[in-house]
Motif scaffolding. Structure first.
Motif, PDB file in Angstrom:
ATOM      1  N   LEU A   5      -6.654  -0.396  -4.826  1.00 50.96           N
ATOM      2  CA  LEU A   5      -6.090   0.907  -5.208  1.00 50.96           C
ATOM      3  C   LEU A   5      -4.636   1.024  -4.760  1.00 50.96           C
ATOM      4  O   LEU A   5      -3.802   1.584  -5.486  1.00 50.96           O
ATOM      5  CB  LEU A   5      -6.932   2.045  -4.638  1.00 50.96           C
ATOM      6  N   LEU A   6      -4.330   0.503  -3.582  1.00 47.70           N
ATOM      7  CA  LEU A   6      -2.943   0.521  -3.103  1.00 47.70           C
ATOM      8  C   LEU A   6      -2.060  -0.328  -4.011  1.00 47.70           C
ATOM      9  O   LEU A   6      -0.957   0.088  -4.384  1.00 47.70           O
ATOM     10  CB  LEU A   6      -2.878   0.020  -1.657  1.00 47.70           C
ATOM     11  N   THR A   7      -2.546  -1.503  -4.389  1.00 49.85           N
ATOM     12  CA  THR A   7      -1.793  -2.360  -5.313  1.00 49.85           C
ATOM     13  C   THR A   7      -1.611  -1.670  -6.655  1.00 49.85           C
ATOM     14  O   THR A   7      -0.523  -1.711  -7.245  1.00 49.85           O
ATOM     15  CB  THR A   7      -2.528  -3.708  -5.496  1.00 49.85           C
ATOM     16  N   LEU A   8      -2.638  -0.993  -7.131  1.00 46.15           N
ATOM     17  CA  LEU A   8      -2.550  -0.249  -8.382  1.00 46.15           C
ATOM     18  C   LEU A   8      -1.514   0.877  -8.267  1.00 46.15           C
ATOM     19  O   LEU A   8      -0.733   1.106  -9.200  1.00 46.15           O
ATOM     20  CB  LEU A   8      -3.918   0.312  -8.762  1.00 46.15           C
ATOM     21  N   SER A   9      -1.490   1.556  -7.133  1.00 43.31           N
ATOM     22  CA  SER A   9      -0.509   2.629  -6.922  1.00 43.31           C
ATOM     23  C   SER A   9       0.912   2.085  -6.979  1.00 43.31           C
ATOM     24  O   SER A   9       1.797   2.677  -7.607  1.00 43.31           O
ATOM     25  CB  SER A   9      -0.748   3.321  -5.582  1.00 43.31           C
ATOM     26  N   LEU A  51       6.064  10.126  -5.495  1.00 42.66           N
ATOM     27  CA  LEU A  51       5.153   8.983  -5.640  1.00 42.66           C
ATOM     28  C   LEU A  51       5.130   8.118  -4.380  1.00 42.66           C
ATOM     29  O   LEU A  51       4.058   7.690  -3.932  1.00 42.66           O
ATOM     30  CB  LEU A  51       5.548   8.135  -6.852  1.00 42.66           C
ATOM     31  N   ILE A  52       6.291   7.860  -3.795  1.00 40.09           N
ATOM     32  CA  ILE A  52       6.350   7.037  -2.573  1.00 40.09           C
ATOM     33  C   ILE A  52       5.634   7.743  -1.419  1.00 40.09           C
ATOM     34  O   ILE A  52       4.895   7.110  -0.666  1.00 40.09           O
ATOM     35  CB  ILE A  52       7.804   6.685  -2.209  1.00 40.09           C
ATOM     36  N   ILE A  53       5.836   9.043  -1.293  1.00 39.27           N
ATOM     37  CA  ILE A  53       5.136   9.794  -0.241  1.00 39.27           C
ATOM     38  C   ILE A  53       3.626   9.707  -0.463  1.00 39.27           C
ATOM     39  O   ILE A  53       2.860   9.523   0.482  1.00 39.27           O
ATOM     40  CB  ILE A  53       5.629  11.260  -0.183  1.00 39.27           C
ATOM     41  N   GLY A  54       3.203   9.802  -1.711  1.00 37.38           N
ATOM     42  CA  GLY A  54       1.783   9.661  -2.028  1.00 37.38           C
ATOM     43  C   GLY A  54       1.242   8.288  -1.643  1.00 37.38           C
ATOM     44  O   GLY A  54       0.146   8.180  -1.078  1.00 37.38           O
ATOM     45  N   ILE A  55       2.020   7.256  -1.914  1.00 42.48           N
ATOM     46  CA  ILE A  55       1.598   5.897  -1.559  1.00 42.48           C
ATOM     47  C   ILE A  55       1.535   5.742  -0.039  1.00 42.48           C
ATOM     48  O   ILE A  55       0.601   5.133   0.495  1.00 42.48           O
ATOM     49  CB  ILE A  55       2.531   4.845  -2.194  1.00 42.48           C
ATOM     50  N   PRO A  63      -8.253   2.195   6.590  1.00 43.36           N
ATOM     51  CA  PRO A  63      -8.541   1.724   7.960  1.00 43.36           C
ATOM     52  C   PRO A  63      -7.700   0.479   8.266  1.00 43.36           C
ATOM     53  O   PRO A  63      -7.583  -0.424   7.440  1.00 43.36           O
ATOM     54  CB  PRO A  63     -10.032   1.375   7.912  1.00 43.36           C
ATOM     55  N   LYS A  64      -7.128   0.479   9.459  1.00 41.22           N
ATOM     56  CA  LYS A  64      -6.201  -0.595   9.815  1.00 41.22           C
ATOM     57  C   LYS A  64      -6.955  -1.895  10.078  1.00 41.22           C
ATOM     58  O   LYS A  64      -7.828  -1.962  10.935  1.00 41.22           O
ATOM     59  CB  LYS A  64      -5.378  -0.201  11.038  1.00 41.22           C
ATOM     60  N   MET A  65      -6.584  -2.906   9.304  1.00 41.58           N
ATOM     61  CA  MET A  65      -7.146  -4.235   9.490  1.00 41.58           C
ATOM     62  C   MET A  65      -5.969  -5.167   9.814  1.00 41.58           C
ATOM     63  O   MET A  65      -4.998  -5.241   9.063  1.00 41.58           O
ATOM     64  CB  MET A  65      -7.855  -4.703   8.207  1.00 41.58           C
ATOM     65  N   ILE A  66      -6.058  -5.817  10.957  1.00 42.69           N
ATOM     66  CA  ILE A  66      -4.951  -6.656  11.425  1.00 42.69           C
ATOM     67  C   ILE A  66      -4.982  -8.019  10.744  1.00 42.69           C
ATOM     68  O   ILE A  66      -6.014  -8.672  10.667  1.00 42.69           O
ATOM     69  CB  ILE A  66      -5.009  -6.813  12.969  1.00 42.69           C
ATOM     70  N   TRP A  67      -3.817  -8.431  10.267  1.00 36.06           N
ATOM     71  CA  TRP A  67      -3.649  -9.722   9.619  1.00 36.06           C
ATOM     72  C   TRP A  67      -2.869 -10.680  10.518  1.00 36.06           C
ATOM     73  O   TRP A  67      -3.171 -11.845  10.608  1.00 36.06           O
ATOM     74  CB  TRP A  67      -2.944  -9.522   8.281  1.00 36.06           C
ATOM     75  N   THR A 146      -2.372  -3.832   5.148  1.00 33.97           N
ATOM     76  CA  THR A 146      -1.686  -2.830   4.328  1.00 33.97           C
ATOM     77  C   THR A 146      -0.199  -3.145   4.213  1.00 33.97           C
ATOM     78  O   THR A 146       0.375  -3.078   3.125  1.00 33.97           O
ATOM     79  CB  THR A 146      -1.883  -1.420   4.926  1.00 33.97           C
ATOM     80  N   ALA A 147       0.439  -3.503   5.319  1.00 38.83           N
ATOM     81  CA  ALA A 147       1.857  -3.867   5.297  1.00 38.83           C
ATOM     82  C   ALA A 147       2.081  -5.110   4.442  1.00 38.83           C
ATOM     83  O   ALA A 147       3.082  -5.207   3.728  1.00 38.83           O
ATOM     84  CB  ALA A 147       2.363  -4.094   6.713  1.00 38.83           C
ATOM     85  N   ALA A 148       1.149  -6.049   4.490  1.00 38.54           N
ATOM     86  CA  ALA A 148       1.250  -7.251   3.664  1.00 38.54           C
ATOM     87  C   ALA A 148       1.152  -6.899   2.181  1.00 38.54           C
ATOM     88  O   ALA A 148       1.868  -7.470   1.347  1.00 38.54           O
ATOM     89  CB  ALA A 148       0.170  -8.254   4.050  1.00 38.54           C
ATOM     90  N   VAL A 149       0.293  -5.941   1.845  1.00 37.51           N
ATOM     91  CA  VAL A 149       0.165  -5.503   0.451  1.00 37.51           C
ATOM     92  C   VAL A 149       1.457  -4.830  -0.013  1.00 37.51           C
ATOM     93  O   VAL A 149       1.944  -5.089  -1.121  1.00 37.51           O
ATOM     94  CB  VAL A 149      -1.052  -4.556   0.270  1.00 37.51           C
ATOM     95  N   HIS A 150       2.046  -3.984   0.843  1.00 38.30           N
ATOM     96  CA  HIS A 150       3.326  -3.344   0.502  1.00 38.30           C
ATOM     97  C   HIS A 150       4.375  -4.410   0.177  1.00 38.30           C
ATOM     98  O   HIS A 150       5.062  -4.324  -0.841  1.00 38.30           O
ATOM     99  CB  HIS A 150       3.843  -2.480   1.654  1.00 38.30           C
ATOM    100  N   LEU A 151       4.511  -5.393   1.044  1.00 38.12           N
ATOM    101  CA  LEU A 151       5.507  -6.450   0.859  1.00 38.12           C
ATOM    102  C   LEU A 151       5.192  -7.285  -0.378  1.00 38.12           C
ATOM    103  O   LEU A 151       6.085  -7.580  -1.175  1.00 38.12           O
ATOM    104  CB  LEU A 151       5.588  -7.337   2.103  1.00 38.12           C
ATOM    105  N   ALA A 152       3.942  -7.660  -0.562  1.00 39.99           N
ATOM    106  CA  ALA A 152       3.562  -8.477  -1.718  1.00 39.99           C
ATOM    107  C   ALA A 152       3.849  -7.747  -3.037  1.00 39.99           C
ATOM    108  O   ALA A 152       4.337  -8.361  -3.993  1.00 39.99           O
ATOM    109  CB  ALA A 152       2.087  -8.858  -1.632  1.00 39.99           C
TER     110      ALA A 152
END
Length: 191
Positions: A5-9, A51-55, A63-67, A146-152
């Motif tokens: 869903l984050l990637t879709l956003s 839109l950015i604030i929504g994202i 939930p925070k998952m550490i990578w 989540t941070a990795a998804v933002h960057l990707a």
């Protein structure tokens, strides 16, 4: 599922970003809405901000998952990349009229000249370069998926964003921009 869903956003945001910034759409809207077009850039900026604030809100609910495990070195790298990214963003913003960029100047004037000095003499898209570094810094600092998804998502969008932005700049500046593009690299100064 949250990451999908984050990637879709991000996909929706970047698609709308490119669509709403396209020269073709702007030409159509200029004819359709006439004098009201002077507010388009401000609307576009406000819409993008919402839109950015929504994202960001959406990503805060995941939930925070550490990578990448957090440590003093990764935090140092995070601060370092984010600081350099912020410096690049500030330097690039100083070369453009921020009020025009955001849309506060409603006097429909086209830019008088192509900005090719300062940081723009080293890279054509310093705003993108700064964002990459800020997102990379956030990844190292937080270490989260989540941070990795933002960057990707940002990295996946960049080839498209650069293509459409440069198409607009060629429409605006013609051969002057083509010449500049042939001499100055897009994001990395040494490539």
């Amino acid at each position: 599922m949250e990451y999908v869903l984050l990637t879709l956003s991000w996909t929706i945001f970047y698609t709308l970003h490119s669509l709403l910034a396209s020269s073709k759409l702007k030409r159509i809207l200029r004819v359709k809405i006439g004098s009201g077009f002077k507010w388009y850039r401000l609307f576009y900026s406000a819409f993008s901000l919402v839109l950015i604030i929504g994202i960001m809100f959406q990503s805060a609910l995941i939930p925070k998952m550490i990578w990448i495990s957090k440590g003093s070195f990764t935090m140092y790298l995070g601060y370092l990349f984010a600081a350099f990214g912020t410096i690049i963003l500030v330097k690039s913003a100083k070369k453009i009229a921020l009020s025009n960029f955001i849309g506060f100047n409603t006097s429909e004037q086209k830019p008088e000249k192509l900005v090719i000095s300062g940081i723009y003499s080293k890279i054509r898209h310093p705003l993108y370069a700064g964002l990459i570094l800020v997102f990379l810094g956030y990844l190292f600092f937080s270490g989260s998926v989540t941070a990795a998804v933002h960057l990707a998502c940002l990295l996946a969008y960049l080839p498209f964003g650069i293509y459409f932005e440069e198409k607009n700049l060629i429409d605006l500046f013609g051969d002057q921009y083509r010449d500049y593009r042939s001499k100055v690299p897009a994001i990395l100064p040494w490539i």
